[in-house]
Design an enzyme around this catalytic site. Structure first.
Site, PDB file in Angstrom:
ATOM      1  N   TYR A 109       0.791  -1.230   0.000  1.00  0.00           N
ATOM      2  CA  TYR A 109       0.000   0.000   0.000  1.00  0.00           C
ATOM      3  C   TYR A 109       0.826   1.285   0.000  1.00  0.00           C
ATOM      4  O   TYR A 109       0.270   2.369  -0.118  1.00  0.00           O
ATOM      5  CB  TYR A 109      -0.959  -0.006   1.192  1.00  0.00           C
ATOM      6  CG  TYR A 109      -1.883  -1.195   1.179  1.00  0.00           C
ATOM      7  CD1 TYR A 109      -2.857  -1.321   0.200  1.00  0.00           C
ATOM      8  CD2 TYR A 109      -1.767  -2.204   2.126  1.00  0.00           C
ATOM      9  CE1 TYR A 109      -3.705  -2.414   0.169  1.00  0.00           C
ATOM     10  CE2 TYR A 109      -2.613  -3.304   2.104  1.00  0.00           C
ATOM     11  CZ  TYR A 109      -3.574  -3.398   1.130  1.00  0.00           C
ATOM     12  OH  TYR A 109      -4.411  -4.486   1.098  1.00  0.00           O
ATOM     13  N   HIS A 128      -8.540   1.693  -5.818  1.00  0.00           N
ATOM     14  CA  HIS A 128      -7.795   0.761  -4.966  1.00  0.00           C
ATOM     15  C   HIS A 128      -6.313   1.029  -5.150  1.00  0.00           C
ATOM     16  O   HIS A 128      -5.847   1.236  -6.275  1.00  0.00           O
ATOM     17  CB  HIS A 128      -8.104  -0.695  -5.318  1.00  0.00           C
ATOM     18  CG  HIS A 128      -9.508  -1.069  -5.014  1.00  0.00           C
ATOM     19  ND1 HIS A 128      -9.938  -1.351  -3.736  1.00  0.00           N
ATOM     20  CD2 HIS A 128     -10.594  -1.156  -5.817  1.00  0.00           C
ATOM     21  CE1 HIS A 128     -11.224  -1.614  -3.771  1.00  0.00           C
ATOM     22  NE2 HIS A 128     -11.653  -1.493  -5.025  1.00  0.00           N
TER      23      HIS A 128
END
EC number: 4.2.1.10
Length: 145
Positions: A22, A97
């Site tokens: 991430y 995302h």
């Protein structure tokens, strides 16, 4: 308000949670960057993060934004309630995302939102939020709102 950015569960841990997937930016870093872009384009923007599905549904239902950017996180794959909230308000949204959900575990490869979204952005890390905001601004300008 022109744009609402909604972040789902565990995104409050960005910068600490699995940075190899991430990235190192926190949600505050991302929000600050988006705020600057919005300000420079005379667009108002608001941010909301929750780990609770019902709070996200409430925020979608109550939103006065012209377009919503949402990273539903794990709710992408499970939340019929969030899908139904978007269908109920009939408002455009962009699904975002950080990682490419189609390059992850099998259970993460199905989105319950993609087929009803105005657009989807996957796999560009925090830059995906910038791409989503640019397209949201384009949408607002195109609609003349």
């Amino acid at each position: 308000m022109d744009v609402l950015v909604i972040n789902g569960p565990n995104l409050n841990l960005l910068g600490k949670r699995q940075p190899h997937i991430y990235g190192n930016k926190t949600i505050e870093d991302i929000n600050n960057e988006l705020h600057k872009i919005a300000h420079n384009n005379n667009v108002t923007i608001d941010f909301f993060q929750s780990n609770h599905e019902g709070e996200i549904v409430d925020k979608i239902q109550q939103s006065a934004a012209k377009i919503i950017i949402i990273n539903p996180a794990a709710y992408t794959h499970t939340s019929i309630a969030i899908r139904d909230a978007f269908l109920a308000i009939n408002k455009p949204f962009i699904e975002i995302h950080l990682s490419n959900i189609y390059n992850r575990e099998e259970f993460r490869t199905k989105s319950l939102l993609s087929d009803i979204a105005y657009g989807c952005i996957f796999g560009f890390g925090p830059n995906g939020y910038t791409l989503a905001l640019i397209e949201a601004i384009n949408y607002i300008n195109m609609k003349g709102e």
